[in-house]
Design a protein around this motif. Structure first.
Motif, PDB file in Angstrom:
ATOM      1  N   MET A   1      42.205  43.592  32.671  1.00 43.63           N
ATOM      2  CA  MET A   1      42.876  43.312  34.169  1.00 43.63           C
ATOM      3  C   MET A   1      44.403  44.894  33.096  1.00 43.63           C
ATOM      4  SD  MET A   1      43.547  39.352  34.180  1.00 43.63           S
ATOM      5  CE  MET A   1      41.553  38.047  33.623  1.00 43.63           C
ATOM      6  N   THR A   2      44.275  45.801  34.110  1.00 41.91           N
ATOM      7  CA  THR A   2      44.183  46.944  33.551  1.00 41.91           C
ATOM      8  C   THR A   2      45.993  47.048  34.938  1.00 41.91           C
ATOM      9  OG1 THR A   2      43.249  48.466  34.486  1.00 41.91           O
ATOM     10  CG2 THR A   2      43.503  48.210  32.233  1.00 41.91           C
ATOM     11  N   LEU A   3      47.157  47.525  34.718  1.00 41.08           N
ATOM     12  CA  LEU A   3      47.977  47.529  36.182  1.00 41.08           C
ATOM     13  C   LEU A   3      47.261  48.394  37.008  1.00 41.08           C
ATOM     14  CD1 LEU A   3      50.856  46.994  36.696  1.00 41.08           C
ATOM     15  CD2 LEU A   3      51.699  49.275  35.713  1.00 41.08           C
ATOM     16  N   ILE A   4      46.348  49.008  36.784  1.00 35.16           N
ATOM     17  CA  ILE A   4      45.969  50.294  37.794  1.00 35.16           C
ATOM     18  C   ILE A   4      44.343  49.308  38.704  1.00 35.16           C
ATOM     19  CG2 ILE A   4      44.181  51.800  37.980  1.00 35.16           C
ATOM     20  CD1 ILE A   4      45.877  53.290  35.408  1.00 35.16           C
ATOM     21  N   LEU A   5      44.120  48.465  37.807  1.00 35.43           N
ATOM     22  CA  LEU A   5      42.921  48.133  38.440  1.00 35.43           C
ATOM     23  C   LEU A   5      43.642  46.476  39.633  1.00 35.43           C
ATOM     24  CD1 LEU A   5      40.147  47.016  39.658  1.00 35.43           C
ATOM     25  CD2 LEU A   5      40.350  45.611  37.560  1.00 35.43           C
ATOM     26  N   ARG A   6      44.769  46.482  39.396  1.00 35.10           N
ATOM     27  CA  ARG A   6      45.308  45.405  39.720  1.00 35.10           C
ATOM     28  C   ARG A   6      46.283  45.405  41.404  1.00 35.10           C
ATOM     29  NH1 ARG A   6      48.369  40.243  36.393  1.00 35.10           N
ATOM     30  NH2 ARG A   6      46.661  40.168  35.168  1.00 35.10           N
TER      31      ARG A   6
ATOM     32  N   SER B   1      32.686  40.759  48.578  1.00 30.67           N
ATOM     33  CA  SER B   1      32.726  42.278  47.652  1.00 30.67           C
ATOM     34  C   SER B   1      34.499  42.072  47.160  1.00 30.67           C
ATOM     35  CB  SER B   1      32.460  43.474  47.872  1.00 30.67           C
ATOM     36  OG  SER B   1      30.485  43.036  48.250  1.00 30.67           O
ATOM     37  N   VAL B   2      35.127  42.127  47.941  1.00 27.82           N
ATOM     38  CA  VAL B   2      36.465  41.933  48.318  1.00 27.82           C
ATOM     39  C   VAL B   2      37.036  41.028  47.027  1.00 27.82           C
ATOM     40  CG1 VAL B   2      38.662  41.866  49.375  1.00 27.82           C
ATOM     41  CG2 VAL B   2      36.904  42.796  49.704  1.00 27.82           C
ATOM     42  N   VAL B   3      36.886  40.009  47.615  1.00 30.22           N
ATOM     43  CA  VAL B   3      36.943  38.200  46.806  1.00 30.22           C
ATOM     44  C   VAL B   3      36.899  38.736  44.932  1.00 30.22           C
ATOM     45  CG1 VAL B   3      37.163  36.016  46.557  1.00 30.22           C
ATOM     46  CG2 VAL B   3      37.166  36.991  49.271  1.00 30.22           C
ATOM     47  N   ALA B   4      35.838  39.577  45.020  1.00 26.91           N
ATOM     48  CA  ALA B   4      35.454  39.392  43.618  1.00 26.91           C
ATOM     49  C   ALA B   4      36.018  40.703  42.734  1.00 26.91           C
ATOM     50  CB  ALA B   4      33.956  39.844  43.641  1.00 26.91           C
ATOM     51  N   LEU B   5      36.447  41.245  43.094  1.00 29.44           N
ATOM     52  CA  LEU B   5      36.750  42.452  43.010  1.00 29.44           C
ATOM     53  C   LEU B   5      38.625  41.750  42.675  1.00 29.44           C
ATOM     54  CD1 LEU B   5      38.273  45.521  42.244  1.00 29.44           C
ATOM     55  CD2 LEU B   5      39.159  45.655  45.130  1.00 29.44           C
ATOM     56  N   ALA B   6      39.410  40.606  43.478  1.00 30.33           N
ATOM     57  CA  ALA B   6      40.405  40.366  43.475  1.00 30.33           C
ATOM     58  C   ALA B   6      40.366  38.931  42.369  1.00 30.33           C
ATOM     59  CB  ALA B   6      40.993  39.373  44.650  1.00 30.33           C
ATOM     60  N   TYR B   7      38.815  38.839  41.778  1.00 31.37           N
ATOM     61  CA  TYR B   7      38.353  37.964  40.326  1.00 31.37           C
ATOM     62  C   TYR B   7      38.314  39.396  39.293  1.00 31.37           C
ATOM     63  CZ  TYR B   7      36.720  33.898  43.004  1.00 31.37           C
ATOM     64  OH  TYR B   7      37.515  32.325  43.843  1.00 31.37           O
ATOM     65  N   LEU B   8      38.042  40.239  40.067  1.00 32.52           N
ATOM     66  CA  LEU B   8      38.025  40.783  38.489  1.00 32.52           C
ATOM     67  C   LEU B   8      39.371  41.131  38.178  1.00 32.52           C
ATOM     68  CD1 LEU B   8      35.498  43.616  39.427  1.00 32.52           C
ATOM     69  CD2 LEU B   8      35.343  42.148  37.342  1.00 32.52           C
ATOM     70  N   ALA B   9      40.262  41.622  39.075  1.00 28.93           N
ATOM     71  CA  ALA B   9      41.772  41.873  38.776  1.00 28.93           C
ATOM     72  C   ALA B   9      42.560  40.851  37.928  1.00 28.93           C
ATOM     73  CB  ALA B   9      42.326  42.782  39.890  1.00 28.93           C
TER      74      ALA B   9
END
Length: 161
Positions: A1-6, A43-51
């Motif tokens: 959970m990096t600042l770049i990913l968020r 996929s977009v919601v999964a990205l939010a879960y990763l971040a």
């Protein structure tokens, strides 16, 4: 959970939903529709879960408390998973009903229409112009709900483990 990913997630999330909506709308005339729009949304919601994590999305975005199961303290019950399961069931029902409506319409009008027969109406919208309303959009909406509900249920359950 990096600042770049968020930071990237904050930019990509709205763009992903807009592109998903565009794919959904073009589906009854061109390739696309409910399935690809549902995959893109998941996929977009999964990205939010990763971040932000599953707990972060449920607590911060949806303003709901995460409940811990009484009998299995190590397992976290997320209300959002139940919502995805409900979305899946509602989408499946909508897709089946959309297919059966053609048969019902055929019986009521005396014409012979088969399961999943599509029809459309053309209307003119002021300031926009000519628009075709197709019955396939209802089926695509059901497919969209099934795909989003199923994929996000799997992603959420696996992510909670």
């Amino acid at each position: 959970m990096t600042l770049i990913l968020r930071t990237v997630t904050r930019v990509v999330l709205p763009l992903g939903f807009v592109v998903s909506f565009a794919f959904f709308l073009q589906g009854h005339n061109l390739p696309g529709g409910g399935f690809i729009a549902g995959v893109l949304t998941a996929s977009v919601v999964a990205l939010a879960y990763l971040a932000y994590g599953l707990d972060g999305v449920e607590h911060d975005v949806l303003n709901r408390e995460v409940q811990t199961a009484v009998e299995h303290v190590e397992h976290v019950q997320h209300g959002i998973v139940r919502d995805y399961q409900t979305l899946y069931a509602a989408g499946l029902a909508l897709a089946v009903v959309a297919g059966l409506v053609a048969i019902l319409y055929g019986v009521l009008t005396g014409t012979h229409l088969t399961f999943m027969t599509q029809t459309y109406r053309s209307i003119t919208v002021p300031l926009y112009g000519h628009v075709e309303l197709a019955s396939a959009v209802v089926f695509d909406l059901g497919v969209y709900a099934v795909v989003v509900g199923a994929l996000l249920t799997v992603i959420s359950v696996v992510g909670a483990e």
